[in-house]
Design an enzyme around this catalytic site. Structure first.
Site, mmCIF file in Angstrom:
data_model
loop_
_atom_site.group_PDB
_atom_site.id
_atom_site.type_symbol
_atom_site.label_atom_id
_atom_site.label_comp_id
_atom_site.label_asym_id
_atom_site.label_seq_id
_atom_site.Cartn_x
_atom_site.Cartn_y
_atom_site.Cartn_z
ATOM 1 N N LYS A 3 -7.747 3.289 1.934
ATOM 2 C CA LYS A 3 -7.587 4.858 1.344
ATOM 3 C C LYS A 3 -7.785 4.793 0.538
ATOM 4 O O LYS A 3 -8.144 6.740 0.407
ATOM 5 C CB LYS A 3 -5.847 4.426 1.621
ATOM 6 C CG LYS A 3 -5.685 4.777 3.283
ATOM 7 C CD LYS A 3 -4.240 3.601 3.583
ATOM 8 C CE LYS A 3 -4.154 2.953 4.889
ATOM 9 N NZ LYS A 3 -5.016 1.950 5.454
ATOM 10 N N ASN A 63 -17.526 27.852 -23.394
ATOM 11 C CA ASN A 63 -17.689 26.475 -22.396
ATOM 12 C C ASN A 63 -17.950 26.513 -21.262
ATOM 13 O O ASN A 63 -16.616 26.779 -20.620
ATOM 14 C CB ASN A 63 -17.801 25.200 -23.407
ATOM 15 C CG ASN A 63 -17.626 24.914 -24.689
ATOM 16 O OD1 ASN A 63 -19.127 25.461 -25.043
ATOM 17 N ND2 ASN A 63 -16.983 24.835 -25.322
ATOM 18 N N SER A 100 -13.809 26.457 -27.988
ATOM 19 C CA SER A 100 -14.271 25.575 -28.537
ATOM 20 C C SER A 100 -12.793 25.914 -30.260
ATOM 21 O O SER A 100 -12.544 27.236 -30.040
ATOM 22 C CB SER A 100 -15.278 25.850 -29.304
ATOM 23 O OG SER A 100 -15.358 24.917 -31.124
ATOM 24 N N TYR A 113 -9.842 -6.678 12.610
ATOM 25 C CA TYR A 113 -9.300 -5.895 11.398
ATOM 26 C C TYR A 113 -9.338 -7.085 9.844
ATOM 27 O O TYR A 113 -8.458 -8.217 10.565
ATOM 28 C CB TYR A 113 -7.803 -5.724 11.371
ATOM 29 C CG TYR A 113 -6.939 -5.069 10.476
ATOM 30 C CD1 TYR A 113 -7.554 -3.159 9.906
ATOM 31 C CD2 TYR A 113 -6.294 -5.744 9.706
ATOM 32 C CE1 TYR A 113 -6.812 -3.592 9.089
ATOM 33 C CE2 TYR A 113 -4.855 -5.796 8.426
ATOM 34 C CZ TYR A 113 -5.109 -4.491 8.100
ATOM 35 O OH TYR A 113 -4.951 -3.687 6.836
ATOM 36 N N THR A 165 -39.796 25.376 -10.782
ATOM 37 C CA THR A 165 -39.829 24.148 -10.436
ATOM 38 C C THR A 165 -40.473 22.774 -12.078
ATOM 39 O O THR A 165 -41.172 23.396 -12.656
ATOM 40 C CB THR A 165 -41.175 23.518 -9.840
ATOM 41 O OG1 THR A 165 -42.235 24.193 -10.774
ATOM 42 C CG2 THR A 165 -41.304 25.025 -8.148
ATOM 43 N N HIS A 166 -39.637 22.474 -11.975
ATOM 44 C CA HIS A 166 -40.205 21.090 -12.646
ATOM 45 C C HIS A 166 -38.693 22.114 -14.081
ATOM 46 O O HIS A 166 -39.183 21.397 -15.304
ATOM 47 C CB HIS A 166 -41.403 20.816 -13.535
ATOM 48 C CG HIS A 166 -42.155 20.390 -12.573
ATOM 49 N ND1 HIS A 166 -42.753 19.541 -11.923
ATOM 50 C CD2 HIS A 166 -42.778 21.318 -12.257
ATOM 51 C CE1 HIS A 166 -43.379 19.864 -10.320
ATOM 52 N NE2 HIS A 166 -43.581 20.201 -10.726
ATOM 53 N N ASN A 194 -2.528 -2.181 13.330
ATOM 54 C CA ASN A 194 -3.963 -2.678 13.298
ATOM 55 C C ASN A 194 -3.851 -0.946 14.474
ATOM 56 O O ASN A 194 -5.026 0.042 13.551
ATOM 57 C CB ASN A 194 -4.845 -3.351 14.076
ATOM 58 C CG ASN A 194 -4.442 -4.999 13.002
ATOM 59 O OD1 ASN A 194 -3.477 -5.148 11.878
ATOM 60 N ND2 ASN A 194 -4.480 -6.003 13.926
ATOM 61 N N LYS A 197 -18.184 29.920 -29.320
ATOM 62 C CA LYS A 197 -18.317 29.523 -27.690
ATOM 63 C C LYS A 197 -18.047 29.919 -26.713
ATOM 64 O O LYS A 197 -16.088 29.854 -26.860
ATOM 65 C CB LYS A 197 -18.479 28.413 -28.355
ATOM 66 C CG LYS A 197 -19.153 27.378 -28.915
ATOM 67 C CD LYS A 197 -20.698 26.185 -28.710
ATOM 68 C CE LYS A 197 -20.062 25.281 -27.973
ATOM 69 N NZ LYS A 197 -21.061 24.595 -27.921
ATOM 70 N N GLN A 242 -7.620 -2.329 4.462
ATOM 71 C CA GLN A 242 -6.850 -1.275 3.239
ATOM 72 C C GLN A 242 -6.854 -0.830 2.304
ATOM 73 O O GLN A 242 -6.446 0.615 1.606
ATOM 74 C CB GLN A 242 -5.686 -2.284 2.995
ATOM 75 C CG GLN A 242 -3.901 -1.818 2.696
ATOM 76 C CD GLN A 242 -2.950 -2.889 1.781
ATOM 77 O OE1 GLN A 242 -2.083 -2.477 3.200
ATOM 78 N NE2 GLN A 242 -2.520 -3.382 0.782
ATOM 79 N N SER A 297 0.801 -1.175 0.093
ATOM 80 C CA SER A 297 -0.111 -0.220 0.116
ATOM 81 C C SER A 297 0.816 0.921 0.044
ATOM 82 O O SER A 297 0.613 2.412 -0.479
ATOM 83 C CB SER A 297 -1.002 -0.023 1.306
ATOM 84 O OG SER A 297 -0.187 -0.187 2.557
ATOM 85 N N GLU A 313 -19.648 21.905 -15.562
ATOM 86 C CA GLU A 313 -19.588 20.412 -16.430
ATOM 87 C C GLU A 313 -18.824 19.590 -15.401
ATOM 88 O O GLU A 313 -19.110 18.936 -15.214
ATOM 89 C CB GLU A 313 -18.908 19.865 -17.944
ATOM 90 C CG GLU A 313 -20.192 20.569 -18.827
ATOM 91 C CD GLU A 313 -19.709 21.093 -19.862
ATOM 92 O OE1 GLU A 313 -20.019 20.379 -20.838
ATOM 93 O OE2 GLU A 313 -18.756 22.487 -20.588
HETATM 94 N N1 ARG Z 1 -1.127 -1.664 5.449
HETATM 95 C C1 ARG Z 1 -2.264 -1.525 6.630
HETATM 96 C C2 ARG Z 1 -3.755 -0.857 6.023
HETATM 97 O O1 ARG Z 1 -3.639 -0.232 5.188
HETATM 98 C C3 ARG Z 1 -1.764 -1.478 8.095
HETATM 99 C C4 ARG Z 1 -2.240 -2.600 8.769
HETATM 100 C C5 ARG Z 1 -1.955 -3.531 8.628
HETATM 101 N N2 ARG Z 1 -2.264 -4.557 9.523
HETATM 102 C C6 ARG Z 1 -2.064 -5.431 8.735
HETATM 103 N N3 ARG Z 1 -2.633 -6.967 10.006
HETATM 104 N N4 ARG Z 1 -1.500 -6.741 8.377
HETATM 105 O O2 ARG Z 1 -4.577 -1.244 6.971
#
Ligand code: ARG
Length: 463
Positions: A330, A290, A282, A322, A160-161, A115, A288, A327, A28, A295
């Site tokens: 993110k 735009n 354009s 967990y 409205t509408h 964790n 134009k 993961q 990650s 948009e």
């Molecule tokens: N990179 C992991 C995450 O974003 C961190 C936690 C990993 N924990 C584990 N027990 N493998 O969730």
């Protein structure tokens, strides 16, 4: 990797290295490097607490702290050697710390797990995003408020509408968005308050046998208190989902105004002129201009909603506590937060710059039989007709005008009296749009005086 190919963090249990594809799916670091500052802040608070509790020596804690500061500098300067084989930001930071300070680095992870570490890092990040969203919303509210103040009494059609309904004021329409954004703001503030508990010290899932001080780390990191259940602490992503939920609603509001801008800036409406700064031309049609920014906002903001659904789907099947699935929280949140902040900033720019075309607004307000309700209300007030009868009489007059190809005020008194003999010349007063909006004085109504009161209230509130 150690010489045997096993990971140095858990090499004791493993004999061989991982497949390259395993590394690709597992790592990650490509995205969670964005949590570096939060990770280092969490580690520094943790190390200081460990020393204060006598769990590690003051000397080791000082070495860890200085080392982490150096790691932070390296990351900030771009010199930090991120390594995919070290999976994530937590292990990248710790491995570098070991290179820098040697053995004491191995004591940092006492009474902690990745964790609770990722839990605290991510909460710190999402908390900052709540603050950024609130700041972005404030700026956009101010932009709408300035428009409302300038045009408190400019008449425009209310729809409205998407059909002409009744005349309203420009200021009133702008303040509608101020209200929406104020609710968005309070949703982010609520979410922030709820998420402001510190999971650090929950360790892997069960807590720890070391005599840690969770209040101290919570305080050091600006949290209100530590989380109360270690299982929940490491398996909870509500804070991210709540952020995404508030963000989705806000994105929906921004997208609705983006849509209005697209319509309003068209040659058919000409309600507003967008600034060159937020438009493009354009390559083939010279006439134009735009509304690209509007948009793109309309389209991009869907990603925020997608992220919310994606994270709910990730979480909905997970048993406590967990799971590595988490993961996947993110990238979705990073993208959604970036999209929202960009959307807020772009919208603030567009709203600040846009020029209302007062003549087009007024002309449109007067067309489409927009004062038909005023006529019906007048029949109730002046002639004491029941509203249903007044509605019918007005409908007949609208049809008459439509057939004659004119608007309501263009009908003669004689024509009106042919539909209802009681109608007098006074009726023409209520058929003008200016009078119409001035008469809508109920609380929350569109009358310029009411709009000015609301502008004053919001100016007070926003400071
Ligand atoms: N990179 C992991 C995450 O974003 C961190 C936690 C990993 N924990 C584990 N027990 N493998 O969730």
């Amino acid at each position: 990797m150690s010489e045997s190919g096993a990971n140095t963090m858990w090499g004791g249990r493993f004999a061989g290295g991982v497949d390259a594809i395993m590394e690709a799916i597992n790592a990650s670091i490509g995205f969670d490097k964005r949590l570096a500052a939060q990770d280092i802040a969490g580690s520094r608070a943790h190390a200081a607490m460990l020393a204060a509790q006598g769990i590690i020596s003051a000397q080791d804690a000082a070495a860890i702290d200085a080392g982490l500061e150096q790691v932070a500098d390296e990351i900030a300067s771009g010199a930090f050697p991120f390594r995919t084989e070290l999976e994530d930001i937590h292990m990248n930071v710790e491995a570098r710390l070991r290179e820098l300070i040697g053995a004491p680095a191995g004591r940092l992870h006492t009474a902690r797990s990745r964790n609770d570490q990722v839990g605290v890092d991510f909460r710190l990040f999402v908390r900052e995003q709540c603050d950024a969203a609130i700041a972005g919303i404030d700026a956009l509210m101010r932009a709408f408020l300035a428009q409302a103040e300038a045009g408190a009494d400019w008449v425009m059609p209310g729809f409205t509408h998407l059909q002409t309904a009744q005349p309203v004021t420009w200021g009133h329409h702008m303040l509608a968005y101020v209200e929406m954004l104020a609710r968005d703001r309070s949703r982010f503030a609520d979410a922030r308050a709820r998420m402001n508990e510190c999971p650090l010290g929950a360790a892997a899932l069960a807590g720890t046998s070391f005599p840690i001080d969770r209040d101290a780390t919570a305080r050091a990191l600006g949290f209100d208190r530590p989380t109360a259940n270690s299982l929940d602490s490491v398996s909870d992503r509500d804070f991210a989902i709540e952020f995404l939920s508030a963000a989705s609603i806000c994105a929906m509001h921004l997208s609705r105004f983006a849509e209005e801008l697209v319509i309003w800036s068209s040659a058919q409406f000409r309600f507003v002129t967008l600034s060159d700064a937020f438009s493009t031309g354009s390559s083939i049609m010279p006439q134009k201009k735009n509304p690209d920014a509007a948009e793109l906002l309309r389209a991009k903001l869907g990603r925020v909603m997608g992220a919310q659904v994606a994270l709910l789907v990730v979480m909905k099947g997970l048993p406590l506590t967990y799971s590595k699935d988490m993961q996947e929280d993110k990238e979705q949140l990073f993208d959604a937060a970036d999209t929202l902040m960009l959307g807020l900033a772009a919208m603030a720019g567009m709203v600040r710059d846009m020029a209302a075309n007062r003549d087009a607004l007024a002309a449109a307000a007067a067309s489409g039989f927009s004062t038909a309700t005023d006529l019906a209300d007048w029949l109730v007030r002046a002639l004491n007709l029941p509203f249903r009868d007044a509605h019918h009489v007005t409908g007949t007059l609208v049809r008459m005008a439509e057939e004659a190809g004119c608007d309501l005020p263009d009908l003669s008194l004689a024509q009106m009296q042919s539909v209802h003999p009681g109608i007098t010349a006074e009726v023409f007063e209520v058929l003008g749009v200016e009078n119409s909006v001035r008469s809508r004085i109920s609380y929350g109504g569109t009358a310029p005086d009411r709009v000015r009161e609301q502008v004053a209230r919001w100016k007070d509130a926003l400071g």
